[in-house]
Design an enzyme around this catalytic site. Structure first.
Site, PDB file in Angstrom:
ATOM      1  N   PRO A  25       0.833  -1.214   0.000  1.00 20.49           N
ATOM      2  CA  PRO A  25       0.000   0.000   0.000  1.00 20.49           C
ATOM      3  C   PRO A  25       0.866   1.260   0.000  1.00 20.49           C
ATOM      4  O   PRO A  25       1.859   1.321   0.719  1.00 20.49           O
ATOM      5  CB  PRO A  25      -0.756  -0.102   1.333  1.00 20.49           C
ATOM      6  CG  PRO A  25      -0.647  -1.521   1.759  1.00 20.49           C
ATOM      7  CD  PRO A  25       0.622  -2.040   1.192  1.00 20.49           C
ATOM      8  N   TYR A 184      -0.908   3.841  13.867  1.00 23.11           N
ATOM      9  CA  TYR A 184      -2.301   4.242  13.672  1.00 23.11           C
ATOM     10  C   TYR A 184      -3.176   3.603  14.758  1.00 23.11           C
ATOM     11  O   TYR A 184      -2.659   3.006  15.702  1.00 23.11           O
ATOM     12  CB  TYR A 184      -2.752   3.920  12.241  1.00 23.11           C
ATOM     13  CG  TYR A 184      -1.900   4.655  11.216  1.00 23.11           C
ATOM     14  CD1 TYR A 184      -1.698   6.032  11.334  1.00 23.11           C
ATOM     15  CD2 TYR A 184      -1.256   3.993  10.171  1.00 23.11           C
ATOM     16  CE1 TYR A 184      -0.889   6.726  10.427  1.00 23.11           C
ATOM     17  CE2 TYR A 184      -0.449   4.680   9.265  1.00 23.11           C
ATOM     18  CZ  TYR A 184      -0.268   6.038   9.405  1.00 23.11           C
ATOM     19  OH  TYR A 184       0.535   6.714   8.530  1.00 23.11           O
ATOM     20  N   ARG A 232      -1.673  -6.089   8.729  1.00 23.79           N
ATOM     21  CA  ARG A 232      -0.300  -5.577   8.755  1.00 23.79           C
ATOM     22  C   ARG A 232       0.026  -5.164  10.177  1.00 23.79           C
ATOM     23  O   ARG A 232      -0.762  -4.453  10.809  1.00 23.79           O
ATOM     24  CB  ARG A 232      -0.164  -4.386   7.798  1.00 23.79           C
ATOM     25  CG  ARG A 232       1.170  -3.668   7.898  1.00 23.79           C
ATOM     26  CD  ARG A 232       1.321  -2.572   6.844  1.00 23.79           C
ATOM     27  NE  ARG A 232       1.621  -3.133   5.553  1.00 23.79           N
ATOM     28  CZ  ARG A 232       2.581  -2.670   4.724  1.00 23.79           C
ATOM     29  NH1 ARG A 232       3.320  -1.633   5.051  1.00 23.79           N
ATOM     30  NH2 ARG A 232       2.788  -3.237   3.563  1.00 23.79           N
ATOM     31  N   LEU A 303      12.624  -2.677   1.848  1.00 28.15           N
ATOM     32  CA  LEU A 303      13.886  -2.745   1.112  1.00 28.15           C
ATOM     33  C   LEU A 303      14.165  -4.108   0.500  1.00 28.15           C
ATOM     34  O   LEU A 303      15.256  -4.660   0.643  1.00 28.15           O
ATOM     35  CB  LEU A 303      15.053  -2.261   1.980  1.00 28.15           C
ATOM     36  CG  LEU A 303      15.107  -0.731   2.154  1.00 28.15           C
ATOM     37  CD1 LEU A 303      16.331  -0.321   2.955  1.00 28.15           C
ATOM     38  CD2 LEU A 303      15.103  -0.001   0.803  1.00 28.15           C
TER      39      LEU A 303
HETATM   40  C1  FMN Z   1       4.797   6.862  -0.706  1.00 29.27           C
HETATM   41  C2  FMN Z   1       4.546   5.802   0.315  1.00 29.27           C
HETATM   42  C3  FMN Z   1       3.280   5.643   0.855  1.00 29.27           C
HETATM   43  C4  FMN Z   1       3.021   4.621   1.788  1.00 29.27           C
HETATM   44  N1  FMN Z   1       1.750   4.430   2.244  1.00 29.27           N
HETATM   45  C5  FMN Z   1       1.473   3.353   3.002  1.00 29.27           C
HETATM   46  C6  FMN Z   1       0.140   3.009   3.305  1.00 29.27           C
HETATM   47  O1  FMN Z   1      -0.809   3.639   2.847  1.00 29.27           O
HETATM   48  N2  FMN Z   1      -0.070   1.926   4.115  1.00 29.27           N
HETATM   49  C7  FMN Z   1       0.984   1.170   4.601  1.00 29.27           C
HETATM   50  O2  FMN Z   1       0.749   0.214   5.337  1.00 29.27           O
HETATM   51  N3  FMN Z   1       2.241   1.458   4.274  1.00 29.27           N
HETATM   52  C8  FMN Z   1       2.514   2.508   3.488  1.00 29.27           C
HETATM   53  N4  FMN Z   1       3.797   2.747   3.104  1.00 29.27           N
HETATM   54  C9  FMN Z   1       4.847   1.792   3.513  1.00 29.27           C
HETATM   55  C10 FMN Z   1       5.080   0.772   2.397  1.00 29.27           C
HETATM   56  O3  FMN Z   1       3.914   0.027   2.113  1.00 29.27           O
HETATM   57  C11 FMN Z   1       6.240  -0.177   2.729  1.00 29.27           C
HETATM   58  O4  FMN Z   1       5.895  -0.954   3.847  1.00 29.27           O
HETATM   59  C12 FMN Z   1       7.550   0.560   3.019  1.00 29.27           C
HETATM   60  O5  FMN Z   1       7.746   1.620   2.102  1.00 29.27           O
HETATM   61  C13 FMN Z   1       8.745  -0.379   2.960  1.00 29.27           C
HETATM   62  O6  FMN Z   1       8.791  -1.032   1.698  1.00 29.27           O
HETATM   63  P1  FMN Z   1       9.788  -0.528   0.498  1.00 29.27           P
HETATM   64  O7  FMN Z   1      11.191  -0.546   1.075  1.00 29.27           O
HETATM   65  O8  FMN Z   1       9.587  -1.530  -0.596  1.00 29.27           O
HETATM   66  O9  FMN Z   1       9.382   0.851   0.112  1.00 29.27           O
HETATM   67  C14 FMN Z   1       4.077   3.780   2.208  1.00 29.27           C
HETATM   68  C15 FMN Z   1       5.361   3.964   1.680  1.00 29.27           C
HETATM   69  C16 FMN Z   1       5.602   4.942   0.746  1.00 29.27           C
HETATM   70  C17 FMN Z   1       6.991   5.077   0.163  1.00 29.27           C
END
Ligand code: FMN
Length: 371
Positions: A25, A184, A232, A303
């Protein structure tokens, strides 16, 4: 037989995923002021739906208006949200290959702030913000003091989650992820940093877990049996005296007993005191422990950026699915490139067949999916 685990299918209840890649998300802060999906969502989710990922989640979508982070969050607290979201979901299904999930959330005491690119600064009621609600009247960092939920408010929040799930089903989503992480509302109940209550919703770990389990049960009761439901979690608060991975294993085991199909292992977000070191796959050990000790399917996130890294996480049993957020925004064709690297095939819309490297020799009459 697929050569990799990353591109092997996976089932959750009646949902068959063609591969193990999940789009995590990602809040877009691009809904209209009533929380309705816009053309941005059509483009953002539309193009990601054809990326080759097996499953794509929407951004966190608010179950109550006071449960939004910002004025531009997506909402599902009213029947008015169904049609605009259905337009996006139908579009994704027509043109894409990903199965579709919605993430449901309530921001609790982290709500009523400006959008991400304006710094998530508190917005007062006078400036169009709203009163925020939390288990206890304890502010998060520099944000406004929330109102402690009373018994009625707790019941209303639980019912709002269930009503939102009914609407998500009407939209046509295949699965739901309940957002129990990142500080949250649900996480605020779980963590001693957010929950200072002395009634049946606070104090002992069992009491702090009650709200998460009550939300889960309320949704499971209305969400179709054949559709998977997961949560989550912030597997740890990354701070002394906070929610820990041991607590997450315990909660995940209880969730499984209540019919939970998957747990996504994220972390942090509930206290400014958190101390974490971020590195590739930094949250994978949490997904691994929850999967092994609680016996529930897990989604690893954080990551994960390389095809072989993702495949190793799955092949060695650390998680059942891997989710990417920033990596997918940076490179929305990540699953296509990963499939080429691992010698696999993956969903392509027929209009894009000719972009596949194997088509560059002029043999453009044979579709990618038949190779
Ligand atoms: C722009 C952005 C918006 C995000 N919005 C949400 C969200 O709405 N809900 C959520 O659980 N995590 C949110 N996250 C966290 C990501 O889902 C993810 O868990 C986190 O970025 C780590 O993964 P990555 O290293 O692949 O980015 C968001 C992350 C980014 C970068």
């Amino acid at each position: 037989m697929p050569a990799s685990t990353l591109f092997s299918p996976f089932s959750l209840r009646g949902l068959q995923l063609p591969n193990r890649i999940v789009i995590s998300p990602m809040g877009q802060y691009s809904a209209d002021e009533s929380g309705r999906a816009t053309d941005w969502h059509l483009m953002h989710l539309g193009h990601l739906a054809m990326s080759g990922s097996g499953l794509m989640f929407t951004e966190a979508t608010a179950v109550q208006p006071q449960g939004r982070i910002s004025r531009h969050d997506l909402g599902i607290w009213s029947d008015d949200h169904v049609e605009p979201m259905k337009r996006v979901v139908d579009f994704c299904r027509t043109h894409g290959g990903a199965k579709l999930g919605m993430q449901l959330y309530h921001a609790g005491r982290k709500g009523s702030v400006s959008v991400a690119w304006e710094g998530q600064k508190p917005v007062s009621e006078a400036d169009g913000g709203w009163k925020t609600f939390s288990p206890s009247a304890v502010a998060h960092g520099g944000r406004a003091m929330p109102v402690a939920l009373d018994e009625l408010g707790i019941r209303e929040a639980i019912e709002a989650f269930a009503a939102a799930a009914r609407r998500a089903d009407a939209v046509g989503f295949d699965t739901l992820e309940i957002h129990g992480a990142h500080g949250y509302l649900i996480h605020s109940f779980l963590s001693p940093f957010g929950n200072h209550r002395t009634d049946g919703w606070g104090g002992s770990r069992d009491n702090r877990m009650r709200f998460a389990l009550a939300v889960f049960d309320a949704i499971r009761a209305v969400w179709p049996e054949r559709k998977p439901l997961g949560m989550r979690l912030s597997a740890t608060d990354w701070a002394e005296g906070g929610w820990s991975i041991d607590d997450s294993v315990e909660l995940s085991a209880k969730l499984r007993e209540h019919g939970c199909d998957f747990v996504t292992a994220s972390s942090g977000g509930v206290t400014a005191e958190q101390r974490l070191k971020v590195h590739p796959g930094y949250q994978v050990p949490f997904a691994e422990r929850i999967r092994r000790e609680a016996g529930v399917a897990t989604i690893a996130v954080g990551l994960i950026t390389e095809a072989r890294q993702a495949d190793e996480i799955l092949a060695t049993g650390k998680a059942d699915l891997v989710a990417l957020a920033r990596g997918m925004m940076f490179n929305p064709r990540w699953p296509w490139h990963s499939a080429v690297e691992l010698g696999e095939s993956v969903f392509y819309p027929k209009q894009y067949d000719r972009s596949h490297p194997s088509m560059r020799g002029g043999d453009f009459l044979k579709p990618v999916r038949d190779r």
